[in-house]
Design an enzyme around this catalytic site. Structure first.
Site, PDB file in Angstrom:
ATOM      1  CE1 TYR A 194      20.550 -29.960  26.470  1.00 37.67           C
ATOM      2  CE2 TYR A 194      19.853 -31.970  27.575  1.00 37.67           C
ATOM      3  CZ  TYR A 194      19.569 -30.693  27.102  1.00 37.67           C
ATOM      4  OH  TYR A 194      18.316 -30.174  27.273  1.00 37.67           O
ATOM      5  NE  ARG A 200      13.066 -20.625  34.308  1.00 38.50           N
ATOM      6  CZ  ARG A 200      13.366 -20.425  33.038  1.00 38.50           C
ATOM      7  NH1 ARG A 200      13.781 -19.234  32.633  1.00 38.50           N
ATOM      8  NH2 ARG A 200      13.238 -21.389  32.154  1.00 38.50           N
ATOM      9  CG  ASP A 232      20.128 -29.501  35.080  1.00 35.78           C
ATOM     10  OD1 ASP A 232      19.120 -28.843  34.766  1.00 35.78           O
ATOM     11  OD2 ASP A 232      20.939 -29.932  34.243  1.00 35.78           O
ATOM     12  NE  ARG A 274      17.779 -20.943  40.151  1.00 36.11           N
ATOM     13  CZ  ARG A 274      18.891 -20.332  39.805  1.00 36.11           C
ATOM     14  NH1 ARG A 274      19.699 -19.837  40.723  1.00 36.11           N
ATOM     15  NH2 ARG A 274      19.219 -20.192  38.528  1.00 36.11           N
ATOM     16  NE  ARG A 330      11.688 -27.889  32.732  1.00 37.96           N
ATOM     17  CZ  ARG A 330      11.252 -27.837  31.484  1.00 37.96           C
ATOM     18  NH1 ARG A 330      10.117 -27.235  31.196  1.00 37.96           N
ATOM     19  NH2 ARG A 330      11.934 -28.371  30.508  1.00 37.96           N
TER      20      ARG A 330
END
Length: 368
Positions: free
Chosen positions: A165, A42, A87, A51, A38
């Site tokens: 998931y 963010r 992703d 974004r 990552r």
């Protein structure tokens, strides 16, 4: 090279820093290479700005946006590798499932798989080139724009993690709905895992064809399984992915290092070191010396500083890195965190981490 404005996967700029690739293959390096899971994330103000107001998966489908987000951390830090911004859940989407990124909740499947008959809703044959071409275009564009500074890593989620998931419908503390399938519907579970494995192999081969120079397989939910379930529902498919990709690449005269990161699967380290991957990634709960012992020098290792150590003052980060390097040694080792960066982390501390890895490893190499 471009055709009709689209970059082609050839005539890439020459690679200038191959420390990451050499370490992955267990070769000597001047310094220990470092990157962060990552690292395009963010915690960077420029990432948040890029974004702002945009749908997450729309961003994933824009090669230009993915390229820009991949390159942002390289402008700030001397990382030794980049990982394409994408992703893991693009695969369930390619198989026909609806996946949304819901603010404050994370990835959400409005209509998850509930019973074995729901497998009929999935595409039996996925045209990877058609469904996931936006990822391949992003990789090709980024390989050109990165200008050979560092290698570019492609990635995928592993079958069990994706399955969990798809059944759970999103994140979960227990993943009990997904695990219920393993115990109640083992045959259907294996059928779904096989379907995912087949798509993943094609997807990874497509990434290499597009320009990826290394591949990482994220088995993020390995730790939800016990040793017996891991050996039945995770490990065989991880091995099949590595074998499937490597056999095809060998036919094409290519060789790309592969990394497997099975979070919290301490009990599986020995098996993972014999699963056709060059590198085994480690989370922060494993002692580096124990990991070396369990893997017996068969593979390079990657990891494993606790991401939360980045909340420490810079001097403390340097000490933690030094101790980590002493545990792993400087050969056959890629420094990383034991998981991804968190959104509230200070970019300056990330820089301190990278600098400490380079500085301490260079000193250690001189003393050898």
């Amino acid at each position: 090279m471009s055709k009709d404005g689209v970059m082609l996967p050839k005539d890439f700029p020459q690679l200038q820093n191959d420390a990451f690739l050499r370490a992955a293959r267990g070769e000597d390096t001047e310094h220990v290479p470092v990157w962060c899971m990552r690292q395009a994330g963010r915690y960077l103000p420029e990432f948040r700005e890029s974004r702002a107001g945009k749908d997450f998966f729309e961003t994933c489908r824009s090669p230009e946006a993915c390229c820009e987000l991949t390159l942002q951390p390289l402008r700030r830090f001397p990382f030794d590798a980049a990982i394409i911004f994408s992703d893991i859940l693009v695969i369930p989407q390619a198989m026909g499932m609806d996946v949304q990124m819901v603010a404050g909740k994370g990835p959400t499947f409005p209509d998850p798989l509930k019973e074995p008959e729901d497998l009929q809703r999935l595409r039996a044959k996925v045209d990877v080139d058609k469904e996931l071409d936006y990822v391949f275009k992003a990789i090709t564009l980024t390989r050109h724009k990165i200008e050979g500074k560092v290698p570019l890593i492609g990635f995928t989620g592993a079958p069990w993690t994706l399955m969990s998931y798809m059944i759970e419908g999103g994140g979960s503390r227990t993943f009990s709905k997904a695990k219920r399938w393993l115990y109640r519907h083992p045959e259907a579970s294996h059928m779904l895992l096989r379907m995912l494995t087949d798509v993943i192999v094609e997807y990874l081969l497509g990434q290499v064809a597009a320009g990826a120079q290394a591949l990482q397989v994220f088995e993020s939910h390995a730790g939800i399984l016990g040793p017996v379930e891991f050996k039945e529902f995770s490990l065989p498919y991880l091995r099949d992915i590595a074998r499937g990709v490597k056999d095809k690449l060998k036919e094409a005269g290519k060789d790309v290092p592969m990394i497997v990161f099975a979070k919290d699967a301490h009990y599986g380290l020995e098996d993972l070191s014999q699963s056709h991957y060059e590198v085994v990634g480690l989370d922060w709960t494993i002692d580096p010396r124990s990991a070396r012992e369990l893997t017996g020098g068969k593979v390079s290792l990657q990891g494993n500083m606790d991401p939360c150590a980045l909340y420490a003052p810079k001097e403390r980060i340097s000490d933690i890195v030094k101790k980590m390097l002493e545990g792993f040694g400087t050969r056959g080792y890629i420094a990383n965190l034991g998981h991804g960066l968190y959104p509230d982390m200070d970019p300056e501390n990330v820089g301190a981490f990278v600098e400490a890895v380079h500085q301490h490893s260079k000193q250690m190499n001189k003393q050898m």
